[in-house]
Design an enzyme around this catalytic site. Structure first.
Site, PDB file in Angstrom:
ATOM      1  N   GLY A 294       3.701  -2.651  -3.982  1.00 39.56           N
ATOM      2  CA  GLY A 294       3.096  -3.834  -4.609  1.00 39.56           C
ATOM      3  C   GLY A 294       4.111  -4.545  -5.487  1.00 39.56           C
TER       4      GLY A 294
ATOM      5  N   GLY B 154      -3.661  -2.596   6.431  1.00 41.79           N
ATOM      6  CA  GLY B 154      -2.203  -2.476   6.561  1.00 41.79           C
ATOM      7  C   GLY B 154      -1.887  -1.023   6.888  1.00 41.79           C
TER       8      GLY B 154
ATOM      9  CB  ILE C  56      -2.297   2.084   2.672  1.00 45.15           C
ATOM     10  CG1 ILE C  56      -0.898   2.186   2.037  1.00 45.15           C
ATOM     11  CG2 ILE C  56      -3.297   2.966   1.916  1.00 45.15           C
ATOM     12  CD1 ILE C  56      -0.774   1.622   0.635  1.00 45.15           C
TER      13      ILE C  56
ATOM     14  NE  ARG D  75      -0.279  -3.052  -8.051  1.00 42.95           N
ATOM     15  CZ  ARG D  75       0.338  -2.086  -7.363  1.00 42.95           C
ATOM     16  NH1 ARG D  75      -0.344  -1.040  -6.921  1.00 42.95           N
ATOM     17  NH2 ARG D  75       1.639  -2.151  -7.145  1.00 42.95           N
TER      18      ARG D  75
ATOM     19  CG  HIS E 190      -1.193   3.505 -10.191  1.00 41.22           C
ATOM     20  ND1 HIS E 190      -1.134   2.165 -10.487  1.00 41.22           N
ATOM     21  CD2 HIS E 190      -0.714   3.619  -8.926  1.00 41.22           C
ATOM     22  CE1 HIS E 190      -0.642   1.503  -9.450  1.00 41.22           C
ATOM     23  NE2 HIS E 190      -0.374   2.373  -8.498  1.00 41.22           N
TER      24      HIS E 190
ATOM     25  N   GLY F  40      -1.053   7.488  -6.500  1.00 39.84           N
ATOM     26  CA  GLY F  40      -1.051   7.358  -5.042  1.00 39.84           C
ATOM     27  C   GLY F  40       0.258   7.763  -4.383  1.00 39.84           C
ATOM     28  CB  SER F  41       3.535   6.278  -4.240  1.00 37.29           C
ATOM     29  OG  SER F  41       3.924   5.974  -5.574  1.00 37.29           O
TER      30      SER F  41
HETATM   31  O1  LIG Z   1       1.216   1.303  -6.611  1.00 39.40           O
HETATM   32  C1  LIG Z   1       2.249   1.625  -6.101  1.00 39.40           C
HETATM   33  C2  LIG Z   1       3.125   0.738  -5.399  1.00 39.40           C
HETATM   34  O2  LIG Z   1       2.837  -0.455  -5.319  1.00 39.40           O
HETATM   35  O3  LIG Z   1       4.146   1.218  -4.907  1.00 39.40           O
END
Ligand SMILES: O=CC(=O)O
Length: 319
Positions: free
Chosen positions: A76, A155, A157, A237, A285, A287-288
């Protein structure tokens, strides 16, 4: 001495990025905070970006006209003034794709934790509400098996989420977005309008990027269209959600539960209302946030920077 000066706007990036950048650049690393970026940015050729701060005109002015490239270690880039970068001819790349699996894993975790009432179960133990008599009606979940799963924003994800949830025997996958996609057809997902998705899905999973169109798209109106048994999951987000509307929907049980890896603000204050809702499962947050994924993101961002500095195309350019 390297040929190029690079500022790394975050002191926690994986070593792999330093090792790549050091081959051709002098690397300076910032301390915590926007002030430190402002203090160190003047005169650099490139910046390795990993920050929730705004990458805006003020930072770019302070950098000076020699700044050629910014590589962000993120998929993002809603906090980046891309138009301003374009105007100044500064190249900008992000790190899409390499985090799809980790973020999709997180989406599955959120689906399960929210649908299986993880917070309520845990609280019941801690508050001695777990009674010795068996109660066949206690803390009943909503199954993923046999459900309709709606992906908002198909997308990489969203597709990775579908691949995972196929093993859960989902009855139907639907998705919405600007247009029907061949990838959707390939995984057996049906393209529907947002309205249709909200009305028919048992799980609504937000995977959309944040932009003017998606900002606060999940509002009272959207939640009112969802089933009262629906579970809302957000791995995109926080600002795609009108959060007071979500809180009201959860409190009034207009939807069953939510699982959120993103919210506003971040970091979320420890006394925030979202954390007091028994039907809301929140993660900070992450996720990654796996070792492999963060290494891949760092490597890609560093290679984007080096490529652009050497006049070669970035691997994953935005502008
Ligand atoms: O939120 C995580 C990213 O956009 O990589």
């Amino acid at each position: 001495m390297g040929k190029f000066k690079v500022l790394v706007a975050n002191s926690t990036i994986p070593d792999i990025a330093h090792n790549i950048l050091k081959t051709e650049c002098d690397v300076k690393v910032c301390e915590e905070g926007r002030e430190s970026i402002l203090q160190n940015i003047e005169g650099v050729d490139a910046m390795f970006w990993l920050s929730h701060y705004k990458l805006d005109k003020e930072l770019l002015d302070k950098a000076g006209p020699q700044l050629k490239v910014i590589g962000s270690m993120s998929a993002g880039y809603d906090n980046v003034d891309v138009e301003e970068l374009k105007k100044r001819g500064i190249k900008f790349g992000n790190t899409p794709g390499v985090l799809n699996d980790s973020v999709a894993d997180m989406a599955v975790l959120l689906c399960l934790a929210a649908s299986r009432r993880y917070i309520e179960g845990r609280q019941a133990i801690e508050q001695s509400l777990w009674k010795p008599e068996l109660n066949a009606q206690w803390l009943l979940a909503r199954d993923i098996c046999g459900s309709t799963v709606g992906i908002v924003g198909l997308g990489g994800i969203g597709l990775a989420v579908i691949h995972r949830l196929k093993c859960f025997n989902v009855a139907k996958f639907v998705y919405t977005g600007h247009k029907e996609k061949p990838e959707g057809k390939a995984v057996g997902a049906e393209f529907v309008s947002l309205d249709e998705l909200l009305k028919t899905s048992d799980f609504v999973i937000s995977c959309v990027p944040l932009n003017k169109e998606t900002e606060k798209m999940f509002d009272a109106k959207a939640f009112s269209k969802m089933k009262s048994s629906a579970i809302f999951v957000n791995v995109s987000r926080g600002a795609t959600v009108n959060q007071p509307d979500l809180i009201a929907a959860l409190k009034e049980k207009r939807i069953f539960a939510a699982g959120l890896d993103v919210m506003t603000p971040e970091p979320l204050p420890p006394d925030h209302e979202l954390l007091k809702l028994p039907n809301c499962f929140v993660t900070p947050h992450l996720g990654s946030a796996s070792t492999n994924t963060r290494n891949k993101m760092a490597e890609l961002a560093a290679n984007n920077i080096l490529n652009a500095l050497k006049g070669q195309p970035m691997l994953t350019p935005v502008v």
